[in-house]
Design a protein around this motif. Structure first.
Motif, PDB file in Angstrom:
ATOM      1  N   PRO A   1      29.582  36.414  49.241  1.00 46.46           N
ATOM      2  CA  PRO A   1      30.977  37.102  49.082  1.00 46.46           C
ATOM      3  C   PRO A   1      32.092  36.331  49.801  1.00 46.46           C
ATOM      4  CG  PRO A   1      29.277  38.600  49.714  1.00 46.46           C
ATOM      5  CD  PRO A   1      28.585  37.201  49.518  1.00 46.46           C
ATOM      6  N   SER A   2      31.703  35.421  50.921  1.00 46.11           N
ATOM      7  CA  SER A   2      32.565  34.649  51.687  1.00 46.11           C
ATOM      8  C   SER A   2      33.288  33.511  50.986  1.00 46.11           C
ATOM      9  CB  SER A   2      32.010  34.238  53.012  1.00 46.11           C
ATOM     10  OG  SER A   2      30.694  33.688  52.491  1.00 46.11           O
ATOM     11  N   ASN A   3      32.898  33.211  49.716  1.00 45.12           N
ATOM     12  CA  ASN A   3      33.248  32.057  48.944  1.00 45.12           C
ATOM     13  C   ASN A   3      35.042  32.577  48.766  1.00 45.12           C
ATOM     14  OD1 ASN A   3      33.216  29.745  47.134  1.00 45.12           O
ATOM     15  ND2 ASN A   3      33.522  31.238  45.598  1.00 45.12           N
ATOM     16  N   ASP A   4      35.620  31.497  48.581  1.00 43.27           N
ATOM     17  CA  ASP A   4      37.147  31.567  48.579  1.00 43.27           C
ATOM     18  C   ASP A   4      37.246  32.031  46.921  1.00 43.27           C
ATOM     19  OD1 ASP A   4      39.795  31.829  48.394  1.00 43.27           O
ATOM     20  OD2 ASP A   4      40.265  29.944  49.354  1.00 43.27           O
ATOM     21  N   PHE A   5      37.121  33.217  46.367  1.00 38.56           N
ATOM     22  CA  PHE A   5      37.036  33.580  44.847  1.00 38.56           C
ATOM     23  C   PHE A   5      38.684  33.346  44.608  1.00 38.56           C
ATOM     24  CE2 PHE A   5      33.037  35.182  45.614  1.00 38.56           C
ATOM     25  CZ  PHE A   5      32.455  34.928  44.207  1.00 38.56           C
TER      26      PHE A   5
ATOM     27  N   ARG B   1      26.985  36.894  54.623  1.00 42.60           N
ATOM     28  CA  ARG B   1      28.479  37.246  54.446  1.00 42.60           C
ATOM     29  C   ARG B   1      29.327  36.406  54.797  1.00 42.60           C
ATOM     30  NH1 ARG B   1      28.319  41.963  51.551  1.00 42.60           N
ATOM     31  NH2 ARG B   1      30.203  42.837  52.565  1.00 42.60           N
TER      32      ARG B   1
ATOM     33  N   ALA C   1      28.410  44.153  40.672  1.00 40.18           N
ATOM     34  CA  ALA C   1      29.524  44.120  40.923  1.00 40.18           C
ATOM     35  C   ALA C   1      29.931  42.900  40.325  1.00 40.18           C
ATOM     36  CB  ALA C   1      29.941  44.567  42.264  1.00 40.18           C
ATOM     37  N   ALA C   2      31.313  42.856  39.855  1.00 38.20           N
ATOM     38  CA  ALA C   2      31.995  41.555  39.196  1.00 38.20           C
ATOM     39  C   ALA C   2      33.453  41.825  39.643  1.00 38.20           C
ATOM     40  CB  ALA C   2      31.535  41.171  38.175  1.00 38.20           C
ATOM     41  N   GLY C   3      34.230  40.796  39.796  1.00 44.18           N
ATOM     42  CA  GLY C   3      35.729  40.958  39.604  1.00 44.18           C
ATOM     43  C   GLY C   3      36.167  40.161  38.747  1.00 44.18           C
TER      44      GLY C   3
ATOM     45  N   GLY D   1      34.175  37.056  38.482  1.00 42.48           N
ATOM     46  CA  GLY D   1      33.453  36.451  39.774  1.00 42.48           C
ATOM     47  C   GLY D   1      32.495  37.609  40.264  1.00 42.48           C
ATOM     48  N   VAL D   2      31.174  37.212  40.815  1.00 43.44           N
ATOM     49  CA  VAL D   2      30.145  37.764  41.029  1.00 43.44           C
ATOM     50  C   VAL D   2      29.787  37.271  42.536  1.00 43.44           C
ATOM     51  CG1 VAL D   2      27.618  38.562  40.762  1.00 43.44           C
ATOM     52  CG2 VAL D   2      29.359  38.229  38.879  1.00 43.44           C
ATOM     53  N   PRO D   3      30.482  38.263  43.512  1.00 45.47           N
ATOM     54  CA  PRO D   3      29.837  37.857  44.843  1.00 45.47           C
ATOM     55  C   PRO D   3      28.621  38.408  45.229  1.00 45.47           C
ATOM     56  CG  PRO D   3      31.243  40.008  44.872  1.00 45.47           C
ATOM     57  CD  PRO D   3      31.033  39.583  43.360  1.00 45.47           C
TER      58      PRO D   3
ATOM     59  N   PHE E   1      35.935  41.862  47.989  1.00 39.33           N
ATOM     60  CA  PHE E   1      34.520  41.238  48.180  1.00 39.33           C
ATOM     61  C   PHE E   1      33.890  41.501  49.240  1.00 39.33           C
ATOM     62  CE2 PHE E   1      34.861  38.276  44.037  1.00 39.33           C
ATOM     63  CZ  PHE E   1      35.011  39.629  43.170  1.00 39.33           C
ATOM     64  N   GLN E   2      34.709  41.424  50.367  1.00 37.34           N
ATOM     65  CA  GLN E   2      34.001  41.359  51.762  1.00 37.34           C
ATOM     66  C   GLN E   2      33.915  43.075  52.057  1.00 37.34           C
ATOM     67  OE1 GLN E   2      36.262  38.498  53.841  1.00 37.34           O
ATOM     68  NE2 GLN E   2      35.482  37.157  52.519  1.00 37.34           N
TER      69      GLN E   2
ATOM     70  N   ARG F   1      24.981  49.109  47.729  1.00 36.14           N
ATOM     71  CA  ARG F   1      25.632  49.681  46.448  1.00 36.14           C
ATOM     72  C   ARG F   1      24.503  49.530  45.493  1.00 36.14           C
ATOM     73  NH1 ARG F   1      26.825  44.450  43.761  1.00 36.14           N
ATOM     74  NH2 ARG F   1      27.321  43.015  45.636  1.00 36.14           N
TER      75      ARG F   1
ATOM     76  N   PHE G   1      41.036  39.313  45.916  1.00 32.52           N
ATOM     77  CA  PHE G   1      39.531  39.623  45.759  1.00 32.52           C
ATOM     78  C   PHE G   1      38.852  39.328  46.848  1.00 32.52           C
ATOM     79  CE2 PHE G   1      41.291  39.418  41.167  1.00 32.52           C
ATOM     80  CZ  PHE G   1      40.389  40.574  40.553  1.00 32.52           C
ATOM     81  N   ASN G   2      39.041  38.338  47.610  1.00 33.17           N
ATOM     82  CA  ASN G   2      38.463  37.950  48.934  1.00 33.17           C
ATOM     83  C   ASN G   2      38.203  39.247  49.794  1.00 33.17           C
ATOM     84  OD1 ASN G   2      38.292  35.235  47.932  1.00 33.17           O
ATOM     85  ND2 ASN G   2      39.376  34.450  49.283  1.00 33.17           N
TER      86      ASN G   2
END
Lengths: 360, 360
Positions: B111-115, B17, A144-146, B146-148, A119-120, A140, A115-116
């Protein structure tokens, strides 16, 4: 690393926690080996749009219009398809003279998915401030969500999703059927890692697993879908009715792919579940999984096949035999493929089954 | 790697980012250095529960009850807090004689968080089948996503969230104020990386940035919150009114932390926005960020301080000076801290400001 011998020793729970396309951005990563999936998905856009035309516009649009991609993986294909879906629906709202609702997209895959990286790749949200939109021509227009989890179970709250999209994912079963690993069973697959050429009992065991998995999938989605919503599914298929002849897919992976959908979806699982009706079911020549720049370069074809194979099966293979042996294995795959480059390019064709479903 | 001299050269877009707690599972990772945050968060549970008691129960519960953690990072603290919130609300529904709704939790960070690490810590969803629940005594009773994105902008559809929770995150500003980097400005901070001991103009520039950021935060949340919902915020605070005396936080990071909330939240930003009312505002002695097994072991205290510091600021530091120099920097931090171990353990105290807000 698993012991040699019985190769498929990953338990169901462990499989759910580890299965994924190959993450990161390396040569064999899914990000860099999903051009074929992109081409194939784009060739079915007219069928997707037909499905979307059947989705009910919520009026007044008090709630967000929600799209979910199940088995999204980590490449840019999922972002492209979600964009297509949302733009199409926004145009429909516009054509109907309605204010468009807010859009929300869920990208779902197993927790082991990268997912990282996904998301990037996502452009920043640009729906709020005009400066943001203007500063970036790549934004966008949806939230958005994962969503990490197995699509064979519930993933979303009840009646919350308008459009489900899933491409090339439902052939990943939730587990290897127990009997296939049981030496005393007639379905025992003798430690082999693929169904291509297996016995009828083995094939039946995989078919039952697929039916039970698909039933779980449909049961969950029928609870999660809003009234008036639709589901668009694309699966790998076969042109031959014998499940132990895996045709194009067998040539590439030689691993477990599901029974053809034409008998399963139409006659058995969907009808047994009773929640959905099949609006459309079509077998579709999807093309080759090999996207190469120089069709005459045998070495490029060999590498493309090995990378393509590793991007989707590499995580499992690495877990079974370790990174080093896996490197060796896929370099041998590349060598062998190089010597059969011409015939691979001609014969390696995927057939897809496209199904469009809505609530009964 | 950025050039030496002006250290803070990351643009706003780039900061969004890349900023994150340190991912992965190494010695200086956030996962392994967030025990202090866990202790501090737990010491405020009674205040959180008070806030939750003020949240309106939706009746009949047709829609999911939605919780969002903003700035969740990747450790287990966020999962713990979300569990606390959902269990408390489920009990309230039970006590009121209502069927509980489905619960849904959003874990949000940049988005750079370690999801990936976060998603692998999440227990599997166990709300669907009894077998799943029984097979695992460690399951979750809510849908997770998860929401980036940056919480200074919109993250969720309108009127979709019942409870917002955010702890130790709002001190991360969206950007370094431009004037602080401008050599011609009186607010120029002479290339220094912290506000502790800076000029009044520099402090004012940071204060304005914080006000503008907080206004964006409140504006976005006021659109996203359901009527009857609440927001629980925990921030790092000071006991001294001078923003250039960063007290405990200054000792640890010597970097930009926001102005005390008591004047900002109460008198300026919240009232200017007009969407929210402040139900509660409390300064709270949070304790030390150093969690050590042997308070007499100076070397352990030194390592704990360096790891704690690196887990939250390491990603930025690495980006500015590179991994190797960063290793050197933090090993020097550890050495210096070792020689001042006793006084650090006594003086390094964090003060937290807890705010509970609901729609006006």
């Amino acid at each position: 690393m698993a012991p040699a011998g019985d190769n498929v020793v990953v338990s169901k729970m462990k499989l759910e926690r580890m299965l994924s396309m190959k993450g990161g951005k390396g040569e064999a990563s899914y990000v860099n080996n999903s051009q074929a999936q992109a081409q194939h998905a784009r060739s079915m856009l007219h069928l997707l749009r037909e499905t979307l035309d059947g989705v009910r516009l919520q009026s007044p649009p008090d709630f967000p219009f929600v799209v979910a991609d199940l088995g999204c993986s980590c490449g840019s294909n999922t972002i492209y398809m979600v964009d297509v879906i949302i733009q199409h629906m926004a145009k429909r709202y516009e054509a109907a003279g309605c204010d468009p609702p807010e859009f929300s997209a869920f990208f779902s895959d197993l927790p082991s998915n990268d997912f990282n990286t996904l998301f990037q790749l996502l452009p920043p949200y640009g729906g709020v401030s005009m400066e943001e939109c203007l500063a970036s021509n790549n934004h966008r227009s949806y939230f958005a969500a994962g969503v990490p989890g197995s699509f064979y179970y519930r993933l979303f709250p009840a009646k919350s999703v308008d459009v489900f999209y899933s491409a090339f994912s439902l052939h990943w079963l939730s587990q290897v059927p127990d009997v296939v690993l049981d030496k005393r069973s007639t379905a025992y697959n003798k430690g082999r890692i693929f169904i291509h050429g297996a016995s009828e009992s083995t094939a039946t065991a995989y078919k039952k697993q697929f039916q039970s998995d698909l039933a779980g999938f449909l049961r969950s989605r029928s609870k999660e879908m809003k009234s008036g919503g639709s589901m668009f599914l694309v699966c790998l298929g076969r042109t031959c009715s014998d499940p132990t002849d895996q045709g194009g897919a067998g040539l590439l992976f030689g691993t477990h792919f599901q029974d053809a959908w034409d008998d399963l979806v139409q006659e058995e699982v969907v009808e047994a579940d009773g929640s959905f009706i099949v609006n459309k079911l079509e077998v579709f020549r999807g093309g080759s999984p090999l996207v190469v720049n120089h069709p005459d370069d045998a070495a490029e074809i060999g590498r493309a096949l090995a990378n393509s194979c590793r991007s989707v099966s590499g995580v499992l293979v690495d877990a079974h035999i370790g990174d080093q042996l896996s490197d060796e294995l896929f370099s041998r795959v590349a060598m062998r493929a190089t010597t059969h480059a011409k015939e691979l390019l001609e014969q390696l064709q995927f057939f897809h089954i496209v199904a469009s479903l809505s609530l009964a």
